[in-house]
Motif scaffolding. Structure first.
Motif, PDB file in Angstrom:
ATOM      1  N   ASP A 177      16.662 -26.995  72.063  1.00 13.42           N
ATOM      2  CA  ASP A 177      15.854 -28.171  71.756  1.00 13.42           C
ATOM      3  C   ASP A 177      15.845 -29.195  72.890  1.00 13.42           C
ATOM      4  O   ASP A 177      15.363 -30.308  72.724  1.00 13.42           O
ATOM      5  CB  ASP A 177      16.320 -28.813  70.446  1.00 13.42           C
ATOM      6  CG  ASP A 177      17.791 -29.162  70.481  1.00 13.42           C
ATOM      7  OD1 ASP A 177      18.427 -28.950  71.533  1.00 13.42           O
ATOM      8  OD2 ASP A 177      18.302 -29.639  69.445  1.00 13.42           O
ATOM      9  N   GLN A 178      16.414 -28.840  74.032  1.00 13.54           N
ATOM     10  CA  GLN A 178      16.409 -29.763  75.168  1.00 13.54           C
ATOM     11  C   GLN A 178      15.310 -29.321  76.141  1.00 13.54           C
ATOM     12  O   GLN A 178      15.403 -28.252  76.748  1.00 13.54           O
ATOM     13  CB  GLN A 178      17.772 -29.727  75.859  1.00 13.54           C
ATOM     14  CG  GLN A 178      17.934 -30.724  76.986  1.00 13.54           C
ATOM     15  CD  GLN A 178      18.204 -32.133  76.474  1.00 13.54           C
ATOM     16  OE1 GLN A 178      18.563 -32.322  75.302  1.00 13.54           O
ATOM     17  NE2 GLN A 178      18.008 -33.118  77.327  1.00 13.54           N
ATOM     18  N   LEU A 179      14.258 -30.129  76.261  1.00 17.91           N
ATOM     19  CA  LEU A 179      13.159 -29.773  77.157  1.00 17.91           C
ATOM     20  C   LEU A 179      13.573 -30.083  78.593  1.00 17.91           C
ATOM     21  O   LEU A 179      13.869 -31.224  78.945  1.00 17.91           O
ATOM     22  CB  LEU A 179      11.894 -30.560  76.799  1.00 17.91           C
ATOM     23  CG  LEU A 179      10.709 -30.347  77.754  1.00 17.91           C
ATOM     24  CD1 LEU A 179      10.201 -28.920  77.703  1.00 17.91           C
ATOM     25  CD2 LEU A 179       9.584 -31.320  77.437  1.00 17.91           C
ATOM     26  N   ASP A 180      13.584 -29.046  79.417  1.00 17.93           N
ATOM     27  CA  ASP A 180      13.965 -29.249  80.819  1.00 17.93           C
ATOM     28  C   ASP A 180      12.731 -29.293  81.693  1.00 17.93           C
ATOM     29  O   ASP A 180      12.645 -30.096  82.619  1.00 17.93           O
ATOM     30  CB  ASP A 180      14.891 -28.115  81.263  1.00 17.93           C
ATOM     31  CG  ASP A 180      15.250 -28.214  82.731  1.00 17.93           C
ATOM     32  OD1 ASP A 180      15.713 -29.288  83.136  1.00 17.93           O
ATOM     33  OD2 ASP A 180      15.050 -27.233  83.472  1.00 17.93           O
ATOM     34  N   VAL A 206      13.086 -23.683  69.440  1.00 17.47           N
ATOM     35  CA  VAL A 206      13.724 -24.965  69.102  1.00 17.47           C
ATOM     36  C   VAL A 206      14.628 -24.786  67.890  1.00 17.47           C
ATOM     37  O   VAL A 206      15.755 -25.282  67.851  1.00 17.47           O
ATOM     38  CB  VAL A 206      12.654 -26.057  68.867  1.00 17.47           C
ATOM     39  CG1 VAL A 206      13.298 -27.331  68.295  1.00 17.47           C
ATOM     40  CG2 VAL A 206      11.922 -26.381  70.166  1.00 17.47           C
ATOM     41  N   HIS A 243      20.030 -21.077  78.211  1.00 13.45           N
ATOM     42  CA  HIS A 243      18.706 -21.583  78.514  1.00 13.45           C
ATOM     43  C   HIS A 243      17.699 -20.448  78.488  1.00 13.45           C
ATOM     44  O   HIS A 243      18.067 -19.280  78.620  1.00 13.45           O
ATOM     45  CB  HIS A 243      18.693 -22.310  79.864  1.00 13.45           C
ATOM     46  CG  HIS A 243      19.032 -21.431  81.021  1.00 13.45           C
ATOM     47  ND1 HIS A 243      18.110 -21.033  81.930  1.00 13.45           N
ATOM     48  CD2 HIS A 243      20.210 -20.877  81.381  1.00 13.45           C
ATOM     49  CE1 HIS A 243      18.687 -20.258  82.831  1.00 13.45           C
ATOM     50  NE2 HIS A 243      19.973 -20.152  82.527  1.00 13.45           N
ATOM     51  N   HIS A 274      25.217 -24.078  76.652  1.00 11.51           N
ATOM     52  CA  HIS A 274      24.573 -24.091  77.977  1.00 11.51           C
ATOM     53  C   HIS A 274      23.624 -22.901  78.169  1.00 11.51           C
ATOM     54  O   HIS A 274      23.334 -22.523  79.291  1.00 11.51           O
ATOM     55  CB  HIS A 274      25.605 -24.107  79.111  1.00 11.51           C
ATOM     56  CG  HIS A 274      26.431 -25.362  79.131  1.00 11.51           C
ATOM     57  ND1 HIS A 274      27.382 -25.597  80.085  1.00 11.51           N
ATOM     58  CD2 HIS A 274      26.448 -26.442  78.337  1.00 11.51           C
ATOM     59  CE1 HIS A 274      27.971 -26.759  79.853  1.00 11.51           C
ATOM     60  NE2 HIS A 274      27.398 -27.304  78.790  1.00 11.51           N
ATOM     61  N   LEU A 282       8.674 -31.454  70.187  1.00 15.08           N
ATOM     62  CA  LEU A 282       9.381 -31.925  71.380  1.00 15.08           C
ATOM     63  C   LEU A 282       8.633 -33.148  71.926  1.00 15.08           C
ATOM     64  O   LEU A 282       7.786 -33.013  72.807  1.00 15.08           O
ATOM     65  CB  LEU A 282       9.429 -30.835  72.460  1.00 15.08           C
ATOM     66  CG  LEU A 282      10.271 -29.590  72.190  1.00 15.08           C
ATOM     67  CD1 LEU A 282       9.944 -28.493  73.197  1.00 15.08           C
ATOM     68  CD2 LEU A 282      11.769 -29.931  72.254  1.00 15.08           C
ATOM     69  N   LEU A 298      13.750 -24.297  78.340  1.00 12.23           N
ATOM     70  CA  LEU A 298      14.475 -25.013  77.276  1.00 12.23           C
ATOM     71  C   LEU A 298      15.964 -24.715  77.381  1.00 12.23           C
ATOM     72  O   LEU A 298      16.360 -23.605  77.756  1.00 12.23           O
ATOM     73  CB  LEU A 298      13.950 -24.576  75.905  1.00 12.23           C
ATOM     74  CG  LEU A 298      12.485 -24.937  75.598  1.00 12.23           C
ATOM     75  CD1 LEU A 298      11.990 -24.163  74.382  1.00 12.23           C
ATOM     76  CD2 LEU A 298      12.317 -26.430  75.398  1.00 12.23           C
ATOM     77  N   VAL A 299      16.748 -25.695  77.034  1.00 18.29           N
ATOM     78  CA  VAL A 299      18.205 -25.561  77.139  1.00 18.29           C
ATOM     79  C   VAL A 299      18.825 -25.793  75.756  1.00 18.29           C
ATOM     80  O   VAL A 299      18.358 -26.638  74.990  1.00 18.29           O
ATOM     81  CB  VAL A 299      18.763 -26.589  78.155  1.00 18.29           C
ATOM     82  CG1 VAL A 299      20.287 -26.472  78.264  1.00 18.29           C
ATOM     83  CG2 VAL A 299      18.115 -26.409  79.525  1.00 18.29           C
ATOM     84  N   ARG A 300      19.868 -25.008  75.471  1.00 21.27           N
ATOM     85  CA  ARG A 300      20.672 -25.240  74.274  1.00 21.27           C
ATOM     86  C   ARG A 300      21.978 -25.862  74.736  1.00 21.27           C
ATOM     87  O   ARG A 300      22.755 -25.215  75.459  1.00 21.27           O
ATOM     88  CB  ARG A 300      20.916 -23.923  73.528  1.00 21.27           C
ATOM     89  CG  ARG A 300      21.633 -24.117  72.190  1.00 21.27           C
ATOM     90  CD  ARG A 300      21.498 -22.892  71.310  1.00 21.27           C
ATOM     91  NE  ARG A 300      22.045 -21.708  71.963  1.00 21.27           N
ATOM     92  CZ  ARG A 300      21.716 -20.452  71.648  1.00 21.27           C
ATOM     93  NH1 ARG A 300      20.835 -20.210  70.708  1.00 21.27           N
ATOM     94  NH2 ARG A 300      22.257 -19.434  72.295  1.00 21.27           N
ATOM     95  N   ILE A 301      22.190 -27.104  74.337  1.00 24.00           N
ATOM     96  CA  ILE A 301      23.298 -27.872  74.898  1.00 24.00           C
ATOM     97  C   ILE A 301      24.662 -27.256  74.549  1.00 24.00           C
ATOM     98  O   ILE A 301      25.526 -27.147  75.411  1.00 24.00           O
ATOM     99  CB  ILE A 301      23.247 -29.342  74.393  1.00 24.00           C
ATOM    100  CG1 ILE A 301      21.930 -30.018  74.809  1.00 24.00           C
ATOM    101  CG2 ILE A 301      24.433 -30.144  74.918  1.00 24.00           C
ATOM    102  CD1 ILE A 301      21.776 -30.325  76.265  1.00 24.00           C
TER     103      ILE A 301
END
Ligand code: SF4
Ligand code: SF4
Lengths: 113, 160, 133
Positions: free
Chosen positions: B27-30, B22, B57, B55, B78, B49-52
């Motif tokens: 920090d984007q929980l997929d 994170v 992951h 892109h 999260l 997890l994705v990093r916006i």
């Protein structure tokens, strides 16, 4: 309005004379919705030395209320006793109406497909 | 066949491993779920997890002992993981330590064994007589042990 | 969940107030019956029979909603179980969370077989409900 295509999977017709009661379809059906009862008789053919055991199909039931129309039974039958037909009009008033025996399964018109 | 490790990084210990990702921006929980691997004796927890910004992951995973699986909750970093952890809890019987609210999420009753454990019996398969058990030659119910598909002998218990 | 008055295109005298409980993919076939013009929207008329069409998988978690939808429907009414899932559980017959037939929780007047049934089968069922053979 388009007509129902002849290859539509509406129901599965049974040709009881082709069925050898081998139970393959029953055992492969993922929904356990085919039931078969059969018995064997001895048949002596002219010229044959020994009588032959032949299976006689007593009962063949598909429960359309349970069937998921996957076609596995049609595919696995080694004797082509099962075939898809496009007929789809057989709603039931009670669940038992959707259990079709030999007579009704033979009524499905294979010439339609 | 025992499944190989999924792609990605091993996060053991879990909470600090997830926290590190994170911090790196993932920090984007997929996805957060579990896989029961009875032959390996483990429950595998998988996170995606994705990093916006770019892109990117990443998959992370950890293996917990099947007999007594305890997972640290990642809800502190999260918050969106809360429902996923509740689901893992009720479906796989994994204890989640530090979770703020472990009420059942989807199940109507949590009294039975966790439904997504692979050794949890499918009651209908045990109770329904298998039509394939009939002998093809006699039409009578077979005395041979013909086991229905999808019903391991353990489910039938001793004596059957 | 939509609730509207429909007439059967081929049999305009067959007019029902339909509430579709679209719980899974069978609902697509229901939508197709409308999209293909087998069912056409009709003006509301007092006293039109109401039909609850359960098209899809009934899970134990959804049972209270199904019962509520049935109870909320005004008389005269009937329920159509549309597809294998609502008939018996269908492909999910062994599932831990699927109700083994919607008829275990509400009274069903017609069971339409299929996985999924064709849109035409829905029409047949509606006609058979309204026009006793
Ligand atoms: S179509 Fe599939 S579910 Fe239906 S009877 Fe055949 S094998 Fe069974
Ligand atoms: S597989 Fe074919 S021949 Fe064998 S029991 Fe089934 S229908 Fe009959």
């Amino acid at each position: 309005m388009s007509a129902i295509p002849p290859r539509a999977r509406g129901a599965i017709a049974l040709d009881a004379s082709a069925c050898t009661s081998c139970m393959i379809c029953v055992r492969e059906c993922p929904d356990w919705c085919i039931e078969i009862e059969s018995h064997t008789i001895e048949v002596t053919e002219p010229g044959a030395r020994r009588p032959r055991s032949v299976a006689v199909l007593d009962r063949f039931t598909i429960d359309w209320g349970l069937c998921m129309y996957c076609g596995i039974c049609v595919d696995v039958c080694p004797f082509d006793a099962l075939a898809w037909v496009p007929q789809h009009h057989y709603p039931g008033v009670v669940p038992q109406d959707l259990r079709h025996g030999i007579e009704r399964l033979e009524e499905f018109d294979v010439s339609d497909s | 066949m025992s499944a190989g490790s999924p792609p990605g990084v091993v996060l053991d210990p879990w909470l600090s491993g997830v926290a590190r990702l994170v911090e790196e921006g993932f920090d984007q929980l997929d996805l957060l779920t579990a896989v029961d691997l009875p032959r390996d004796g483990v429950i595998e927890i998988v996170i995606h997890l994705v990093r916006i910004e770019d892109h990117a992951h990443v998959f992370g995973h950890v293996r917990l002992p099947r007999a007594d699986p305890v997972l640290e909750s990642v809800t502190s970093i999260l918050p969106a993981a809360a429902w996923h952890e509740r689901e893992i809890h009720e479906m796989f019987g994994v204890e989640i330590s530090g979770h703020p609210d472990l009420r059942p999420l989807l199940l109507q009753s949590t009294s039975g064994p966790p439904p997504l454990r692979k050794d949890t019996p499918l009651v209908a398969r045990v109770e329904t007589p298998w039509p394939g058990a009939v002998e093809e030659t006699t039409g009578r119910r077979s005395r041979r042990a013909v086991t229905p598909p999808g019903v391991p002998p353990e489910w039938l218990g001793e004596g059957s | 969940m939509t609730q509207r008055c429909y007439a059967v295109a081929d049999r305009p005298e067959v007019r029902v107030h339909i509430r579709d409980l679209g719980l899974a993919c069978c609902a697509v076939e229901f939508a197709s019956a409308i999209a293909r013009g087998l069912l056409i929207p009709a003006p509301e008329e007092p006293g039109t029979a109401a039909v609850l069409v359960i098209s899809g998988t009934v899970t134990d978690a959804l049972v209270p909603e199904v019962v509520r939808a049935w109870e909320a429907l005004p008389e005269p009414k009937a329920a159509v179980s549309f597809g294998a899932c609502s008939n018996s559980g269908g492909p999910y017959w062994d599932s831990y969370c699927v109700t083994k037939g919607v008829d275990t929780v509400i009274p069903v007047s017609t069971y339409v077989p299929g996985c999924p049934p064709r849109p035409e089968a829905l029409i047949d069922a509606l006609v058979s409900l309204v026009v006793p053979v």
